[in-house]
Enzyme design. Structure first.
Site, PDB file in Angstrom:
ATOM      1  N   ASP A   1       0.827  -1.213   0.000  1.00  0.00           N
ATOM      2  CA  ASP A   1       0.000   0.000   0.000  1.00  0.00           C
ATOM      3  C   ASP A   1       0.858   1.258   0.000  1.00  0.00           C
ATOM      4  O   ASP A   1       1.881   1.348   0.685  1.00  0.00           O
ATOM      5  CB  ASP A   1      -0.914   0.006   1.228  1.00  0.00           C
ATOM      6  CG  ASP A   1      -2.046  -1.007   1.117  1.00  0.00           C
ATOM      7  OD1 ASP A   1      -2.420  -1.355  -0.025  1.00  0.00           O
ATOM      8  OD2 ASP A   1      -2.550  -1.446   2.162  1.00  0.00           O
TER       9      ASP A   1
ATOM     10  N   HIS B   1       0.239  -7.794  -0.895  1.00  0.00           N
ATOM     11  CA  HIS B   1      -1.024  -8.514  -0.790  1.00  0.00           C
ATOM     12  C   HIS B   1      -1.807  -8.416  -2.100  1.00  0.00           C
ATOM     13  O   HIS B   1      -1.516  -7.589  -2.967  1.00  0.00           O
ATOM     14  CB  HIS B   1      -1.870  -8.025   0.389  1.00  0.00           C
ATOM     15  CG  HIS B   1      -2.162  -6.554   0.382  1.00  0.00           C
ATOM     16  ND1 HIS B   1      -1.237  -5.601   0.759  1.00  0.00           N
ATOM     17  CD2 HIS B   1      -3.278  -5.861   0.050  1.00  0.00           C
ATOM     18  CE1 HIS B   1      -1.769  -4.394   0.670  1.00  0.00           C
ATOM     19  NE2 HIS B   1      -3.003  -4.525   0.234  1.00  0.00           N
TER      20      HIS B   1
END
Length: 312
Positions: A140, A288
């Site tokens: 992120d 992820h």
């Protein structure tokens, strides 16, 4: 003479193997940093979900205040397992924010939809939702000078099947790079930019207003974890655009190979959600991937992210 991933082999017929691939064989799967002593947890049970990454934490109620001792032991588990899973917590947004706040200030993201407050990101996916930009391996907000330390995600509505999330251990990914590649990227830096990850789904009118506040940034290709000292691969498909100082073709070729590393199943854990489940991951050490296999069924999640430090 045959050319294989390991080089020519006399006596075998010639068979071409493309370069820069990933090949079968034993991989080093080292969960803990060098010098790290494994010891039991006193305040909960940690049930491993994969060899190097992912543990389900049992015996903790996240709706209750988090004492200092529990916070420290959970932090040790986070560093050792990189992503922690808590079943059936059913937190309110305030409880989720309070839990994440034990690890630092909460960040906001102007590019994503929000929930009850501006520091709660809400992913509401279904038949009428914007196409997903999460089903790609990524860390992120690496386009920020200080990417997130970690994030706490809760599923509020789960499709009948599908919608799992996967995490990859980027320390294991680095450990298993060929030495020649490690030598090439030692000390290298790469440019990260928010535009590639969002331009596939948003038009210029949505992105141009953020360009000045979010200029491209440089980070090390190999990051050192600030708490464990472990080296980790720190480039990702969504936001890493080039390696500084390399010509475009060389940079693209090397980045493609580095991006591939997150795809190795031995470095991964996969989590099947139920409503009220919570995942807490170390964004410094992982990538992820939200699996987009649930079609028109609805999947609703809320995420709270924690401000991080400058990678080194």
């Amino acid at each position: 003479m045959t050319v294989t991933a390991a080089g020519p082999i006399a006596g075998l017929r010639e068979a071409h193997v493309p370069g820069d691939g990933m090949y079968e064989g034993r991989r080093t799967l080292r969960r803990l940093p060098d010098g790290w002593q494994e010891r039991p947890y006193d305040l909960f049970d940690a049930v491993p979900q994969a060899r190097t990454i992912g543990a389900e934490i049992r015996g903790v109620d996240l709706t209750r205040p988090l004492g200092a001792a529990l916070r420290e032991e959970l932090n040790r588990a986070l560093l050792e397992w990189k992503v922690l899973f808590f079943r059936g917590q059913h937190l309110t947004s305030d409880q989720q924010r309070a839990f994440a706040g034990h690890w630092g200030e909460l960040e906001t993201n102007p590019l994503l939809a929000t929930g009850p407050s501006e520091d709660v990101v809400r992913f509401d996916k279904g038949d009428t939702a914007t196409p997903t930009y999460e089903n790609v391996w990524h860390s992120d907000v690496t386009f920020r000078e200080r990417p997130a330390l970690g994030a706490v995600l809760q599923l509020r509505e789960v499709p009948p099947f599908g919608g799992d999330t996967m995490w990859a251990d980027m320390a294991a990914a680095y450990d298993n790079l060929p030495q020649e590649v490690k030598d090439r990227i030692d000390g290298a830096r790469a440019v990260h930019d928010f535009i590639p990850g969002f331009a596939r789904f948003y038009g210029p009118e949505r992105l141009v207003p953020h360009q000045e506040a979010l200029p491209p940034v440089e980070h090390p290709v190999v990051r050192t974890h600030p708490e464990t000292g472990r080296r980790m691969l720190f480039v990702n498909t969504s936001f890493t655009t080039r390696i500084t100082g390399m010509d475009r073709d060389e940079s693209d070729r090397l980045l493609r190979f580095l991006f591939q590393q997150a795809h190795v199943p031995e470095y991964q854990v996969r989590f099947r959600w139920q409503p009220g489940d919570v995942a807490f991951w170390d964004n410094r050490a992982t990538q992820h991937y939200a699996v987009g296999d649930y079609g028109s069924d609805r999947r609703v999640a809320e995420r709270v992210a924690i401000e991080g430090d400058r990678p080194f």
